[in-house]
Design a protein around this motif. Structure first.
Motif, PDB file in Angstrom:
ATOM      1  N   VAL A  31      44.884  56.221  41.152  1.00  0.00           N
ATOM      2  CA  VAL A  31      45.876  55.257  41.789  1.00  0.00           C
ATOM      3  C   VAL A  31      45.290  54.050  42.095  1.00  0.00           C
ATOM      4  CG1 VAL A  31      47.434  55.010  43.919  1.00  0.00           C
ATOM      5  CG2 VAL A  31      47.129  57.292  42.653  1.00  0.00           C
ATOM      6  N   ILE A  32      43.879  54.106  42.653  1.00  0.00           N
ATOM      7  CA  ILE A  32      43.251  52.624  42.789  1.00  0.00           C
ATOM      8  C   ILE A  32      43.049  51.998  41.561  1.00  0.00           C
ATOM      9  CG2 ILE A  32      41.164  51.676  43.856  1.00  0.00           C
ATOM     10  CD1 ILE A  32      41.133  53.919  45.723  1.00  0.00           C
ATOM     11  N   ALA A  33      42.584  52.424  40.622  1.00  0.00           N
ATOM     12  CA  ALA A  33      42.315  51.988  39.094  1.00  0.00           C
ATOM     13  C   ALA A  33      43.601  51.304  38.502  1.00  0.00           C
ATOM     14  CB  ALA A  33      41.774  53.045  38.301  1.00  0.00           C
ATOM     15  N   LEU A  34      44.850  52.010  38.788  1.00  0.00           N
ATOM     16  CA  LEU A  34      46.002  51.584  38.491  1.00  0.00           C
ATOM     17  C   LEU A  34      46.617  50.433  39.140  1.00  0.00           C
ATOM     18  CD1 LEU A  34      48.401  52.257  36.272  1.00  0.00           C
ATOM     19  CD2 LEU A  34      49.583  53.312  38.395  1.00  0.00           C
ATOM     20  N   LEU A  35      46.377  50.304  40.492  1.00  0.00           N
ATOM     21  CA  LEU A  35      46.649  49.400  41.072  1.00  0.00           C
ATOM     22  C   LEU A  35      45.821  47.965  40.745  1.00  0.00           C
ATOM     23  CD1 LEU A  35      47.309  50.722  45.007  1.00  0.00           C
ATOM     24  CD2 LEU A  35      49.031  49.814  43.153  1.00  0.00           C
ATOM     25  N   ILE A  36      44.619  48.066  40.603  1.00  0.00           N
ATOM     26  CA  ILE A  36      43.910  46.997  40.032  1.00  0.00           C
ATOM     27  C   ILE A  36      43.985  46.541  38.718  1.00  0.00           C
ATOM     28  CG2 ILE A  36      41.338  46.466  39.539  1.00  0.00           C
ATOM     29  CD1 ILE A  36      40.507  48.277  41.741  1.00  0.00           C
ATOM     30  N   ILE A  37      44.336  47.376  37.815  1.00  0.00           N
ATOM     31  CA  ILE A  37      44.952  47.098  36.397  1.00  0.00           C
ATOM     32  C   ILE A  37      46.268  46.278  36.562  1.00  0.00           C
ATOM     33  CG2 ILE A  37      45.810  48.006  34.515  1.00  0.00           C
ATOM     34  CD1 ILE A  37      43.688  50.095  34.383  1.00  0.00           C
ATOM     35  N   CYS A  38      47.170  46.705  37.477  1.00  0.00           N
ATOM     36  CA  CYS A  38      48.539  46.085  37.639  1.00  0.00           C
ATOM     37  C   CYS A  38      48.353  44.606  38.198  1.00  0.00           C
ATOM     38  CB  CYS A  38      49.372  46.960  38.811  1.00  0.00           C
ATOM     39  SG  CYS A  38      50.098  48.290  38.167  1.00  0.00           S
ATOM     40  N   VAL A  39      47.499  44.411  39.074  1.00  0.00           N
ATOM     41  CA  VAL A  39      47.006  43.054  39.485  1.00  0.00           C
ATOM     42  C   VAL A  39      46.488  42.294  38.367  1.00  0.00           C
ATOM     43  CG1 VAL A  39      45.614  41.789  40.928  1.00  0.00           C
ATOM     44  CG2 VAL A  39      46.769  43.665  42.048  1.00  0.00           C
ATOM     45  N   LEU A  40      45.573  42.731  37.622  1.00  0.00           N
ATOM     46  CA  LEU A  40      44.852  42.120  36.881  1.00  0.00           C
ATOM     47  C   LEU A  40      46.092  41.626  35.458  1.00  0.00           C
ATOM     48  CD1 LEU A  40      41.405  43.934  36.086  1.00  0.00           C
ATOM     49  CD2 LEU A  40      41.822  41.456  37.223  1.00  0.00           C
ATOM     50  N   LEU A  41      46.808  42.941  35.262  1.00  0.00           N
ATOM     51  CA  LEU A  41      47.833  42.424  34.130  1.00  0.00           C
ATOM     52  C   LEU A  41      48.676  41.405  34.545  1.00  0.00           C
ATOM     53  CD1 LEU A  41      48.603  43.514  31.451  1.00  0.00           C
ATOM     54  CD2 LEU A  41      50.140  45.081  32.548  1.00  0.00           C
ATOM     55  N   ALA A  42      49.069  41.311  35.747  1.00  0.00           N
ATOM     56  CA  ALA A  42      49.987  40.385  36.114  1.00  0.00           C
ATOM     57  C   ALA A  42      49.370  38.764  36.343  1.00  0.00           C
ATOM     58  CB  ALA A  42      50.496  40.535  37.715  1.00  0.00           C
ATOM     59  N   ILE A  43      48.081  39.051  36.635  1.00  0.00           N
ATOM     60  CA  ILE A  43      47.380  37.552  36.458  1.00  0.00           C
ATOM     61  C   ILE A  43      47.137  36.999  35.003  1.00  0.00           C
ATOM     62  CG2 ILE A  43      45.162  36.373  36.839  1.00  0.00           C
ATOM     63  CD1 ILE A  43      44.792  38.071  39.445  1.00  0.00           C
ATOM     64  N   ILE A  65      46.762  43.174  25.806  1.00  0.00           N
ATOM     65  CA  ILE A  65      46.954  44.729  25.108  1.00  0.00           C
ATOM     66  C   ILE A  65      46.116  45.674  25.720  1.00  0.00           C
ATOM     67  CG2 ILE A  65      46.617  45.613  22.776  1.00  0.00           C
ATOM     68  CD1 ILE A  65      47.290  43.004  21.568  1.00  0.00           C
ATOM     69  N   VAL A  66      44.761  45.458  25.996  1.00  0.00           N
ATOM     70  CA  VAL A  66      43.787  46.266  26.392  1.00  0.00           C
ATOM     71  C   VAL A  66      44.479  46.879  27.950  1.00  0.00           C
ATOM     72  CG1 VAL A  66      41.444  46.899  27.233  1.00  0.00           C
ATOM     73  CG2 VAL A  66      42.019  45.630  25.089  1.00  0.00           C
ATOM     74  N   LEU A  67      44.751  46.100  28.704  1.00  0.00           N
ATOM     75  CA  LEU A  67      45.291  46.158  30.127  1.00  0.00           C
ATOM     76  C   LEU A  67      46.545  46.967  29.989  1.00  0.00           C
ATOM     77  CD1 LEU A  67      44.440  42.952  32.170  1.00  0.00           C
ATOM     78  CD2 LEU A  67      43.348  45.311  32.225  1.00  0.00           C
ATOM     79  N   GLY A  68      47.477  46.670  29.105  1.00  0.00           N
ATOM     80  CA  GLY A  68      48.499  47.436  28.816  1.00  0.00           C
ATOM     81  C   GLY A  68      48.386  48.847  28.564  1.00  0.00           C
ATOM     82  N   ILE A  69      47.630  49.077  27.660  1.00  0.00           N
ATOM     83  CA  ILE A  69      47.279  50.577  27.122  1.00  0.00           C
ATOM     84  C   ILE A  69      46.645  51.244  28.072  1.00  0.00           C
ATOM     85  CG2 ILE A  69      45.744  51.798  25.622  1.00  0.00           C
ATOM     86  CD1 ILE A  69      46.397  49.693  23.359  1.00  0.00           C
ATOM     87  N   ALA A  70      45.653  50.462  29.048  1.00  0.00           N
ATOM     88  CA  ALA A  70      45.000  51.217  30.168  1.00  0.00           C
ATOM     89  C   ALA A  70      46.047  51.767  31.070  1.00  0.00           C
ATOM     90  CB  ALA A  70      43.960  50.450  30.594  1.00  0.00           C
TER      91      ALA A  70
END
Length: 76
Positions: A6-18, A58-63
């Protein structure tokens, strides 16, 4: 394990938005009206930056998809 995902998912969400906000729009805007938007220099300006940002997206979306599926599965 689930907390770490869940923590990794939140970090990926923030990075993807940026990363998505850093990308330039594909529309011509006002330059399309004046005819200055399709010159050689405007087409190739920042192409490498855009390509890198596209690959990162693309990489962040797949992750994001993989981690979201792992969190929702009953195996973890």
């Amino acid at each position: 394990m689930k907390t770490a995902l869940v923590i990794a998912l939140l970090i990926i969400c923030v990075l993807l938005a940026i990363v998505v906000m850093m990308q330039e729009g594909k529309g011509g805007g006002l330059t399309a009206v004046s005819g200055n938007g399709e010159s050689y220099w405007n087409k190739n300006k920042g192409k490498s930056k855009e390509a890198v940002l596209s690959k990162i997206t693309i990489v962040l979306g797949i992750a994001f998809m993989v981690i979201a599926l792992l969190i929702s599965s009953k195996f973890i």
